[in-house]
Design an enzyme around this catalytic site. Sequence first.
Site, PDB file in Angstrom:
ATOM      1  N   ASP A   7      20.919  42.952  12.823  1.00  2.44           N
ATOM      2  CA  ASP A   7      20.330  44.201  13.298  1.00  2.44           C
ATOM      3  C   ASP A   7      19.350  43.880  14.428  1.00  2.44           C
ATOM      4  OD1 ASP A   7      19.600  46.875  13.381  1.00  2.44           O
ATOM      5  OD2 ASP A   7      18.036  46.617  11.870  1.00  2.44           O
ATOM      6  N   HIS A  51       9.885  40.385   3.391  1.00  2.00           N
ATOM      7  CA  HIS A  51       9.892  40.900   4.764  1.00  2.00           C
ATOM      8  C   HIS A  51       8.891  42.050   4.911  1.00  2.00           C
ATOM      9  CE1 HIS A  51      11.267  42.297   8.667  1.00  2.00           C
ATOM     10  NE2 HIS A  51      11.526  43.484   8.159  1.00  2.00           N
ATOM     11  N   GLU A  92      20.657  40.227   8.003  1.00  2.00           N
ATOM     12  CA  GLU A  92      20.925  41.215   6.960  1.00  2.00           C
ATOM     13  C   GLU A  92      22.356  41.045   6.433  1.00  2.00           C
ATOM     14  OE1 GLU A  92      19.679  45.214   7.785  1.00  2.00           O
ATOM     15  OE2 GLU A  92      18.128  44.582   9.214  1.00  2.00           O
ATOM     16  N   GLU A 118      17.667  40.410  13.253  1.00  2.00           N
ATOM     17  CA  GLU A 118      17.311  40.603  11.845  1.00  2.00           C
ATOM     18  C   GLU A 118      18.491  40.154  11.004  1.00  2.00           C
ATOM     19  OE1 GLU A 118      16.002  44.703  11.327  1.00  2.00           O
ATOM     20  OE2 GLU A 118      13.932  44.101  11.766  1.00  2.00           O
TER      21      GLU A 118
HETATM   22 MN    MN Z   1      16.952  46.128  10.123  1.00  2.00          MN
END
Ligand code: MN
Length: 423
Positions: free
Chosen positions: A241, A141, A209, A207
């Site tokens: 996120d 990433h 995660e 995002e």
């Molecule tokens: Mn993040």
Amino acid sequence: MLRANDPTLHSWIEISPTSDFPIQNLPFGIFQTHTKTPRVGVAIGDYVLDLCVLGQYNMFELIDIDPTVFNRPFLNDFIAQGKPIWRAVRNRVSDLLRNNNDEICGNPELMEKCLLKMSEVQMLMPVKVGNYTDFYSSIEHATNVGTMFRDPKNALLPNWKHIPIGYHGRASSIVVSGTPVRRPNGQTKAPDEPAPAFGPTRLLDFELEVAFITGRETNHGESILPEEAEDYIFGLVLFNDWSARDIQTWEYVPLGPFLAKSFASSVSPWVVTLDALKPFRVKGPEQDPKPLPYLQLAGEHNYDIHLEVFIQPEDGAENLVSRSNYKYMYWNMHQQLAHQSSNGCNIQIGDMYASGTISGSEKGSYGSMLELTWRGTQALVLSDGTERKFLHDADTVIMRGYGERNGIRIGFGEVSGKVLPAL
Ligand code: MN
């Protein structure tokens, strides 16, 4: 092997082999119903076990625990009992659910009160989050983002392989799965615009995660060694996120992410314990150069957890857009916690530490729209023929995750959130 992890265990509850919640998992969460106030539950197959009721029936009398901690709107007070206690409670629940135990299933009155269909309960935030940190620990990433925004030849900044990079986020806007997320307003300025403007983000992103939740506090001034970090971690949740890329681009220099991130983050409701995830431990990527001594840790500290992201347009089908894995993390959670506490900043019970976007090396394994569409240059085509560069209003983003070994699947359930139009 931990007794509750034994792959030969079976429950008297019928559980599909594809369920995320076999008897070897037993994650903790907070639920309520029309008649029950918020309280602690454990997921088992398609059911939720009410620990508050089990406490009232003295099912935990051999454990040194005040059973009223199950009658609380957050897990924090239960977690604060300490690792030996939460491990004993998981073992006890495992015993009660085994096919050779009739303490619950031989007592129709108790069974009626303590076992609820998951479809009939409402899941709530599992913990009261005191502090939230977001790391940036996936090398794929960080490399993708550095390549897009800076220089493909020097995608990683010089500090990246020495420091688990992170920033302090907002704890107040972390919401449980199912909570809609409003498209945020903010300040943006495209390079070709003469002045900034305020309005709805045009580049709303997710995002992918995983976050760990701490279960033991430190005193202000103390730090945690990487080899001790395991004792401070209660369990893990999936973590979306949400990010506004245009707001982020304009605001992030020099102090990093701020309002582009703090409008909302979503978490899955069931906290899967580190104990339940033990069978999925694997070695992480080789760290070269070697980290400084306070971050060094030998052994298997990454976790092989399959991760998936789906986008579901309104009234449409789920589209699988990414398949990644938590094992790709360059910095593991033990190193993250050691780093977080290395300056003496105190750790609290119920803190959340998110991994940072988890991307793999292949295009289909990227953990954000930013990477999947390469900054909006390559649109994704969904099954209904519509295109996505970033998220549209009314899109629902769903993330799922599970480990699988010895025919046993330890899953997280899901974290989902629907995008509402800006106000
Ligand atoms: Mn993040």
